[in-house]
Design a protein around this motif. Structure first.
Motif, PDB file in Angstrom:
ATOM      1  N   ASP A 181     -49.283 160.273  22.815  1.00 37.33           N
ATOM      2  CA  ASP A 181     -48.568 161.285  22.033  1.00 37.33           C
ATOM      3  C   ASP A 181     -49.411 161.822  20.882  1.00 37.33           C
ATOM      4  OD1 ASP A 181     -46.405 160.927  23.667  1.00 37.33           O
ATOM      5  OD2 ASP A 181     -45.288 159.681  22.263  1.00 37.33           O
ATOM      6  N   ILE A 182     -50.447 161.074  20.496  1.00 37.19           N
ATOM      7  CA  ILE A 182     -51.212 161.479  19.317  1.00 37.19           C
ATOM      8  C   ILE A 182     -52.702 161.661  19.569  1.00 37.19           C
ATOM      9  CG2 ILE A 182     -49.578 160.450  17.695  1.00 37.19           C
ATOM     10  CD1 ILE A 182     -51.567 158.089  17.435  1.00 37.19           C
ATOM     11  N   ILE A 183     -53.180 161.393  20.769  1.00 36.90           N
ATOM     12  CA  ILE A 183     -54.620 161.463  21.015  1.00 36.90           C
ATOM     13  C   ILE A 183     -55.128 162.900  20.921  1.00 36.90           C
ATOM     14  CG2 ILE A 183     -54.414 161.633  23.519  1.00 36.90           C
ATOM     15  CD1 ILE A 183     -56.972 159.794  23.572  1.00 36.90           C
ATOM     16  N   ASP A 184     -56.236 163.072  20.217  1.00 36.34           N
ATOM     17  CA  ASP A 184     -56.888 164.365  20.090  1.00 36.34           C
ATOM     18  C   ASP A 184     -57.467 164.757  21.448  1.00 36.34           C
ATOM     19  OD1 ASP A 184     -59.731 165.768  19.571  1.00 36.34           O
ATOM     20  OD2 ASP A 184     -58.297 166.364  18.015  1.00 36.34           O
ATOM     21  N   HIS A 185     -57.266 165.995  21.851  1.00 37.05           N
ATOM     22  CA  HIS A 185     -57.697 166.444  23.178  1.00 37.05           C
ATOM     23  C   HIS A 185     -59.202 166.306  23.370  1.00 37.05           C
ATOM     24  CE1 HIS A 185     -53.874 169.124  23.555  1.00 37.05           C
ATOM     25  NE2 HIS A 185     -53.615 167.844  23.680  1.00 37.05           N
ATOM     26  N   GLU A 186     -59.993 166.643  22.369  1.00 36.58           N
ATOM     27  CA  GLU A 186     -61.453 166.547  22.509  1.00 36.58           C
ATOM     28  C   GLU A 186     -61.904 165.095  22.668  1.00 36.58           C
ATOM     29  OE1 GLU A 186     -63.592 168.991  23.119  1.00 36.58           O
ATOM     30  OE2 GLU A 186     -61.828 170.282  23.105  1.00 36.58           O
ATOM     31  N   ILE A 187     -61.250 164.185  21.960  1.00 37.49           N
ATOM     32  CA  ILE A 187     -61.579 162.759  22.093  1.00 37.49           C
ATOM     33  C   ILE A 187     -61.221 162.281  23.503  1.00 37.49           C
ATOM     34  CG2 ILE A 187     -60.968 160.427  21.326  1.00 37.49           C
ATOM     35  CD1 ILE A 187     -60.618 161.641  18.487  1.00 37.49           C
ATOM     36  N   LEU A 188     -60.056 162.667  23.989  1.00 41.65           N
ATOM     37  CA  LEU A 188     -59.643 162.283  25.337  1.00 41.65           C
ATOM     38  C   LEU A 188     -60.645 162.783  26.374  1.00 41.65           C
ATOM     39  CD1 LEU A 188     -57.642 161.117  27.379  1.00 41.65           C
ATOM     40  CD2 LEU A 188     -56.361 163.256  27.222  1.00 41.65           C
ATOM     41  N   LEU A 189     -61.040 164.046  26.278  1.00 46.17           N
ATOM     42  CA  LEU A 189     -61.980 164.611  27.238  1.00 46.17           C
ATOM     43  C   LEU A 189     -63.351 163.942  27.160  1.00 46.17           C
ATOM     44  CD1 LEU A 189     -60.935 168.337  26.822  1.00 46.17           C
ATOM     45  CD2 LEU A 189     -60.514 166.882  28.824  1.00 46.17           C
ATOM     46  N   SER A 190     -63.809 163.632  25.962  1.00 51.95           N
ATOM     47  CA  SER A 190     -65.102 162.948  25.838  1.00 51.95           C
ATOM     48  C   SER A 190     -65.036 161.531  26.393  1.00 51.95           C
ATOM     49  CB  SER A 190     -65.594 162.949  24.390  1.00 51.95           C
ATOM     50  OG  SER A 190     -64.779 162.158  23.580  1.00 51.95           O
ATOM     51  N   GLU A 191     -63.899 160.876  26.264  1.00 50.57           N
ATOM     52  CA  GLU A 191     -63.741 159.539  26.845  1.00 50.57           C
ATOM     53  C   GLU A 191     -63.736 159.586  28.371  1.00 50.57           C
ATOM     54  OE1 GLU A 191     -63.585 156.297  25.341  1.00 50.57           O
ATOM     55  OE2 GLU A 191     -64.520 157.613  23.858  1.00 50.57           O
ATOM     56  N   LEU A 192     -63.111 160.621  28.937  1.00 51.52           N
ATOM     57  CA  LEU A 192     -63.143 160.773  30.393  1.00 51.52           C
ATOM     58  C   LEU A 192     -64.586 160.887  30.881  1.00 51.52           C
ATOM     59  CD1 LEU A 192     -60.194 163.282  31.003  1.00 51.52           C
ATOM     60  CD2 LEU A 192     -60.262 160.868  31.651  1.00 51.52           C
TER      61      LEU A 192
END
Length: 123
Positions: A62-73
């Protein structure tokens, strides 16, 4: 795509004793695992101590930053899904509609959208 992604995650990334959001797993599995570990520790000739840390991370999406999520992928080697994920997460807006009175829209930069009845009100 879902089956390939889940196979990759289960084989290469997810810890085998992580039970949430996985098929054929339930909330009872971590409890059983903990009791088994405690039983084994207590039955050793020199008893051991066991420590358990239980965290509910279900709200993390619910709170994860989209850019952080994409970089983790990308970091975990999930590159094929990255363009699709970027497209899915980009240009999202939200608003509140109460009895036909809509608030102004706001860009959504954090959180993973989940399909709900609310999606239809602000389009």
């Amino acid at each position: 795509m879902y089956n390939q992604l889940m196979t990759f995650l289960n084989t290469n990334i997810l810890y085998k004793h992580r039970y949430e959001f996985r098929p054929n797993h339930s909330t009872i599995h971590p409890i059983i695992h903990l009791f088994n570990q405690c039983g084994e520790a207590a039955s050793n000739s020199s008893p051991e101590y066991k420590l358990a840390t239980l965290c509910d991370l279900s709200k993390a999406f619910d709170i994860i930053d989209h850019e952080i999520l994409l970089s983790e992928l990308i970091r975990y080697g999930i590159r094929t899904v990255n363009d699709w994920s970027r497209s899915y997460l980009s240009n999202r807006i939200q608003c509140v509609d109460i009895d036909g009175n809509k608030s102004s829209t706001v860009a959504v930069r954090c959180g993973v959208t989940q399909r709900s009845i609310l999606d239809h009100y602000c389009i």
